[in-house]
Structure formats: C-alpha cells, structure tokens
Scaffold this motif. Structure first.
Motif, mmCIF file in Angstrom:
data_model
loop_
_atom_site.group_PDB
_atom_site.id
_atom_site.type_symbol
_atom_site.label_atom_id
_atom_site.label_comp_id
_atom_site.label_asym_id
_atom_site.label_seq_id
_atom_site.Cartn_x
_atom_site.Cartn_y
_atom_site.Cartn_z
ATOM 1 N N SER A 105 38.190 36.447 54.657
ATOM 2 C CA SER A 105 37.709 37.824 54.527
ATOM 3 C C SER A 105 38.830 38.820 54.725
ATOM 4 C CB SER A 105 36.614 38.107 55.560
ATOM 5 O OG SER A 105 35.633 37.132 55.493
ATOM 6 N N VAL A 106 39.665 38.583 55.729
ATOM 7 C CA VAL A 106 40.761 39.507 56.023
ATOM 8 C C VAL A 106 41.745 39.534 54.854
ATOM 9 C CG1 VAL A 106 42.703 39.995 57.542
ATOM 10 C CG2 VAL A 106 40.540 39.194 58.508
ATOM 11 N N ASP A 107 42.128 38.354 54.392
ATOM 12 C CA ASP A 107 43.042 38.268 53.245
ATOM 13 C C ASP A 107 42.454 38.963 52.028
ATOM 14 O OD1 ASP A 107 45.151 37.060 54.348
ATOM 15 O OD2 ASP A 107 44.802 35.068 53.502
ATOM 16 N N PHE A 108 41.161 38.743 51.835
ATOM 17 C CA PHE A 108 40.501 39.320 50.678
ATOM 18 C C PHE A 108 40.560 40.845 50.730
ATOM 19 C CE2 PHE A 108 36.696 40.537 48.216
ATOM 20 C CZ PHE A 108 37.011 39.887 47.047
ATOM 21 N N PHE A 109 40.357 41.375 51.922
ATOM 22 C CA PHE A 109 40.417 42.828 52.089
ATOM 23 C C PHE A 109 41.826 43.343 51.837
ATOM 24 C CE2 PHE A 109 38.461 46.648 53.560
ATOM 25 C CZ PHE A 109 37.110 46.355 53.471
ATOM 26 N N VAL A 110 42.804 42.657 52.412
ATOM 27 C CA VAL A 110 44.186 43.137 52.357
ATOM 28 C C VAL A 110 44.780 42.930 50.968
ATOM 29 C CG1 VAL A 110 46.498 42.756 53.284
ATOM 30 C CG2 VAL A 110 44.530 42.776 54.811
ATOM 31 N N ARG A 111 44.408 41.833 50.316
ATOM 32 C CA ARG A 111 45.095 41.464 49.075
ATOM 33 C C ARG A 111 44.321 41.795 47.810
ATOM 34 N NH1 ARG A 111 46.798 35.564 49.370
ATOM 35 N NH2 ARG A 111 47.991 36.169 47.565
ATOM 36 N N VAL A 123 35.648 41.869 37.926
ATOM 37 C CA VAL A 123 36.531 40.755 37.569
ATOM 38 C C VAL A 123 37.609 40.552 38.641
ATOM 39 C CG1 VAL A 123 38.026 42.175 36.085
ATOM 40 C CG2 VAL A 123 37.877 39.729 35.693
ATOM 41 N N TYR A 124 38.079 41.635 39.287
ATOM 42 C CA TYR A 124 39.071 41.470 40.359
ATOM 43 C C TYR A 124 38.445 40.770 41.555
ATOM 44 C CZ TYR A 124 41.732 45.037 37.832
ATOM 45 O OH TYR A 124 42.391 45.740 36.882
ATOM 46 N N ILE A 125 37.198 41.153 41.828
ATOM 47 C CA ILE A 125 36.518 40.561 42.979
ATOM 48 C C ILE A 125 36.297 39.069 42.735
ATOM 49 C CG2 ILE A 125 34.327 40.565 44.249
ATOM 50 C CD1 ILE A 125 34.347 43.651 43.812
ATOM 51 N N ASN A 126 35.825 38.747 41.522
ATOM 52 C CA ASN A 126 35.616 37.332 41.205
ATOM 53 C C ASN A 126 36.924 36.559 41.198
ATOM 54 O OD1 ASN A 126 32.861 37.446 41.056
ATOM 55 N ND2 ASN A 126 32.822 37.886 38.860
ATOM 56 N N ALA A 127 37.945 37.164 40.594
ATOM 57 C CA ALA A 127 39.243 36.479 40.554
ATOM 58 C C ALA A 127 39.750 36.257 41.972
ATOM 59 C CB ALA A 127 40.252 37.296 39.741
ATOM 60 N N GLY A 128 39.557 37.258 42.838
ATOM 61 C CA GLY A 128 39.990 37.116 44.225
ATOM 62 C C GLY A 128 39.213 36.029 44.949
ATOM 63 N N ARG A 129 37.898 36.026 44.772
ATOM 64 C CA ARG A 129 37.070 35.014 45.441
ATOM 65 C C ARG A 129 37.458 33.611 44.997
ATOM 66 N NH1 ARG A 129 31.177 36.070 43.889
ATOM 67 N NH2 ARG A 129 30.754 34.247 45.164
ATOM 68 N N ASN A 130 37.850 33.530 43.726
ATOM 69 C CA ASN A 130 38.151 32.227 43.158
ATOM 70 C C ASN A 130 39.273 31.505 43.898
ATOM 71 O OD1 ASN A 130 38.211 31.270 39.645
ATOM 72 N ND2 ASN A 130 37.856 30.091 41.464
ATOM 73 N N PHE A 131 40.180 32.297 44.500
ATOM 74 C CA PHE A 131 41.320 31.660 45.149
ATOM 75 C C PHE A 131 41.054 31.342 46.618
ATOM 76 C CE2 PHE A 131 43.140 33.390 41.352
ATOM 77 C CZ PHE A 131 44.012 32.403 40.954
ATOM 78 N N GLY A 132 39.783 31.470 47.009
ATOM 79 C CA GLY A 132 39.387 31.022 48.338
ATOM 80 C C GLY A 132 40.089 31.738 49.475
#
Lengths: 262, 252
Positions: free
Chosen positions: B158-164, B146-155
């Motif tokens: 890749s770098v931001d996704f890793f860091v945040r 659910v965190y991964i999906n929620a994170g992906r949802n905000f577009g």
C-alpha cells in the motif's frame, strides 16, 4: 540469450493456465449482466493464444478474471496449478494504450516492477529489455516523447522485465494506426520467439489473430462462451498469401459469422 | 511592422500607461494618481527601504500559511480521495466550510492569535486549505484507471503504491491547484494585512490612505502586489513544465 534469473520454460505436460467452468456475472443496480458463461480453456507453456469475438462480448472481462483483477462468480483460474486470487506480478496485463507511466522514463518504466533486485541486476535487466524492444537511445526519454508504437513496446518490455509466467495483452495494438500495427505484430512475434512466454492476446483484428497465434479462441456474443477453437498450424514466418493462411483466415471469419465476401 | 512576440504585451502595457497618464493630465481631479506619480511613489518607497520590508513581510506570511496548508490539506485530500468512505463522511463538512470567505475568519483569527503575523498566517492557511483539499481529492478521482491497474499488477504494498503510483499520478493536477491557491493566498494576505498587522503590502495601502491620503502610494502598492502575484504565478508555471517534477523514482 537468456539472462541469469530468467528461467527458460520447459515444456511440461500439465497446462500452464487452466480455466475451469469460469463464469462472471455483474450485479447492476436494477439488473444483472452475465458476462462470461462456463468458460473452459487450457493453455500450455509458451503457447500464443488469441481471443477474438464480437465487441462487448466479454473478452476483456475474461482477461481481467484470468489476471486476477476480477473475482469470478463461479469457476476458477489457475496458473501452474495455483489458484489466481488477485493481481500478481507473475501475470502481467498489457493495456490497450496509456498503460506506461508518464512520470517515469523508459528505464524507469521497465524497472518499475524490479524494486526488489539489486542495482546492478536491475540495470542489467533494464538494458536487456531496452534492447529487446529496440528502444536503445531512448532510455532517458519520457513516454510523451515516444510514438504510440514505441509506448506499446515499452509496455511489453515493462511487463516482460518482471519475468511473468503469463502475459495478457488486451488489444495491445488497437489504438495504433494500421501500418504501425502490422510492424508491431512482427515485433511481438520476434519478442515472443526470443523469450518464449505464454501469451494470451485479445484482439479484434482477424489478421492479427491468424498471423500471431498458435490457437485462436472464438467467443460468442454476451454472455461469452467458447464457440470455437482454431489451431493455426503454419510455422513462423507465415506467408500471408499462402493458400493455407487464406483458408484458415476464411475459416475464422466464418466462425465469427462474417461473410468473407463484402 | 512585426514585433517579436514577447515585445507585444510590453508595448501594449506601455500604450495603456501612456493613455492613463494622458487621461489624468486632461482631467486633473483627485480621482486617481497617474502612472508617473505611482512609479515615483515606488521609487520613494525603494529609497526608504520600505518596499523591501513590506514585500518581505507579506511573502513571509504567504509562505508559511500556504506551506502549512499544503502539508496538511494535500495528504488529507489524497487519503480522502482514495478511501471514498472517508470522503463521503468529510464531504459535507468541506462543502460547508469552503464557501466561507477567509475574510470572515478575521475576527476569530484576532481572537485566537491577536494582532500579528500569526493571525495573517492563519487566515492564509484557512484560505488555502480548502481549495487544496478539494484539488487533492479530485486529483485522485481523476487518476486514469489504467495507471491504477498497471500499478496493482506489479504487486506493490500500500505504501509503495501510494508513493510510486498515486502520488506521481496526481502531481500535475496538484501543481495546477497549488498555483491557483497561491493566487488566492496572495489575495488573502493583502486583506489580512489591512486589519490584523502593521507591516506588509496590505498595511502599506491602508496606511498610505489613513496617513494623509497618499493615493500615489496606494496605487504603487497595488502595482507591486500585481507584479509579485504575476511572478508567483510564473514561478509555479515553470514548476509545472518540469517534466519529471520531483517524481519519487526509486528505479534510477
């Protein structure tokens, strides 16, 4: 009150969200599972639509496909005429539970999708949504200090803060106790009326559907097809003991195939 | 009679020490020194300034070996955990190296780095690297979807996704892994110092035995090792309890 930067949706004639001949088939190791079969649906701007159906029928699959988390096997989903091809902050999915980030405070969660805004704009946006979901005083709290209902309000606030065109709710109150659930319905309705976003809400709660939705879409068991669409023509606030309400509720129960006498 | 909770383990330890002393007094063989002798030896070491010197030497090696392992194993583990293909390629190698005791590396370490700090640091690095790598890989696998999906949802990029998303989501598990690995590093340093250097708590123990069978100093060294290990563990636990442990939070 509208904030600068948040467009007030105008009632356009074209549908906000259009689902055309949508089909999803999952390829397993030894078998294929058809989850969705030829779904056609049009949702207009600002509309509140609930999706109900037997459990495991593919409601969440439909939501995932519409949100761009899942590419359809056939057919298409478009929002404002634009094809949905992946997750995007213009359409936000609110998950059943644990969807808020536990490592961020309430403010941090609401501001999660607002990295591109300037500091002051972001602060203003966060303050607006903290107030909207009534989490004042909890700005610096972490989700672990919030109740289940507060966490779901926070998730809704985080979703709305990025100003999405469409909000997808996947059984948003399913994990809450029944009293909190009833209160959250009122909250969601109030938020929807204040912000007028297009909302698509999967639920397994008949009362939730009849109390919230403008239209209720009834799905069949797997592979999910649209079996019925029920228009709830009662203005808000709805009197849940009015004859019209009870009639519609019974009608919905019949559509789902449940006897209304137990 | 009720004691405060914190007092109970203290009283229990004191009782055990008393029993130990009594047992030694009743059987005055040379099997083991009693606690009084051991604590007297700690005092002796303190007086000569040796205790601090050996403790600092050991901690210095552990710090470097452990930190080097952290900055290499954790990023590698996070990347391998995320890109499953890379993990599949690496996994047999990891599983092969992991069961090799860091002590088996001692000859190689001495061959490469000679006698001195570098070989102990290398041994601690080897001993810490694989547990940290495995921790980081499994921490990524355990991120709730659910965190991964929620994170992906905000577009996010890749770098931001890793860091945040990825990084903050794994921090709690990483901290647990780091705490356990620090315990391993502390075990390894003592062993390494028995062979490859001439300072540190491990050296103290071997030296005390070789230079005149000073078993009171041996036990003193063991007690100090135990106490420092306990303090390291408590320190890491305190870190785990920090609610927002260094979450890289750009929102605020």
């Amino acid at each position: 009150m509208a904030l600068p930067g948040i467009a007030i949706p105008d009632q356009a004639a074209a549908p906000k969200l259009q689902v055309t001949n949508l089909g999803v088939v999952f390829q397993g190791n030894d078998k294929t599972i058809a989850a969705l079969d030829n779904i056609n649906l049009e949702i207009s701007d600002g509309e509140f639509v609930c999706l109900v159906g037997p459990s495991g029928c593919g409601k969440s699959t439909l939501l995932n496909a519409m949100g761009g988390f899942l590419s359809p096997t056939s057919g298409s989903v478009s929002i404002d005429g634009e094809l949905v091809s992946g997750p995007d902050s213009r359409r936000i999915l609110v998950f059943q539970e644990h969807g808020v980030f536990p490592w961020l405070t309430v403010e941090g969660n609401i501001g999660f999708g607002l990295a591109k805004l300037s500091r002051s704009e972001r602060a203003q946006r966060i303050a607006h949504y903290v107030e909207l979901v009534q989490l004042q005083g909890f700005e610096r709290s972490y989700p672990s200090d919030l109740s289940g209902g507060m966490k779901q309000r926070l998730q809704v606030a985080r979703a709305l803060a990025v100003n999405p065109d469409v909000l997808f709710l996947d059984e948003p109150f399913g994990a809450l106790d029944s009293i909190t659930r009833v209160m959250m319905r009122g909250e969601l309705l109030r938020i929807w009326q204040a912000e007028r976003r297009t909302i698509l809400c999967v639920t397994h709660d008949i009362d939730e559907a009849v109390q919230l939705a403008d239209r209720v879409v009834v799905l069949s068991s797997r592979p999910a097809r649209i079996q019925n669409v029920l228009t709830i023509d009662i203005p808000h606030p709805r009197n849940i003991s009015s004859p019209r309400y009870l009639t519609l509720r019974d009608e919905l129960l019949k559509m789902i195939g449940l006897a209304y006498e137990i | 009679m009720r004691f405060p909770v914190w007092l109970r383990p203290v009283l229990f330890i004191l009782a055990l020490l008393a029993l130990w002393e009594i047992a030694i007094d009743l059987h005055p063989g040379q099997l083991m020194p009693g606690p009084v002798a051991a604590f007297a030896a700690i005092g002796e070491l303190l007086q000569h300034g040796l205790l601090l010197k050996h403790v600092v030497a050991s901690l210095f090696r552990v710090t470097w070996g452990f930190l080097l392992a952290c900055v290499t194993a954790i990023p590698l583990g996070l990347v391998l955990g995320w890109y499953r293909r890379g993990e599949r390629a690496f996994n047999p190698l990891v599983q092969l190296f992991r069961p090799i005791s860091p002590l088996a590396w001692i000859p190689i370490a001495i061959l490469w780095f000679g006698i001195g700090d570098l070989s102990s640091i290398f041994l601690i690095f080897v001993g810490s690297f694989f547990p940290l790598l495995v921790t980081a890989i499994s921490a990524v696998h355990n991120i709730p979807e659910v965190y991964i999906n929620a994170g992906r949802n905000f577009g996010l990029s890749s770098v931001d996704f890793f860091v945040r998303v990825i990084y903050p989501a794994v921090v709690p598990q990483l901290l647990v892994g780091m705490r356990i690995t620090l315990g391993i590093a502390w075990l390894v340093v003592v062993a390494a110092e028995m062979i490859a250097v001439n300072s540190g708590l491990g050296f103290l123990i071997v030296d005390a035995r070789n230079a005149g069978n000073r078993y009171d100093l041996v036990v003193a060294g063991m007690i100090v090792i135990g106490v420092i290990g306990l303090l390291l563990d408590l320190g890491m636990r305190a870190l785990e309890r920090v609610k927002s442990f260094q979450w890289t939070n750009q929102e605020n």
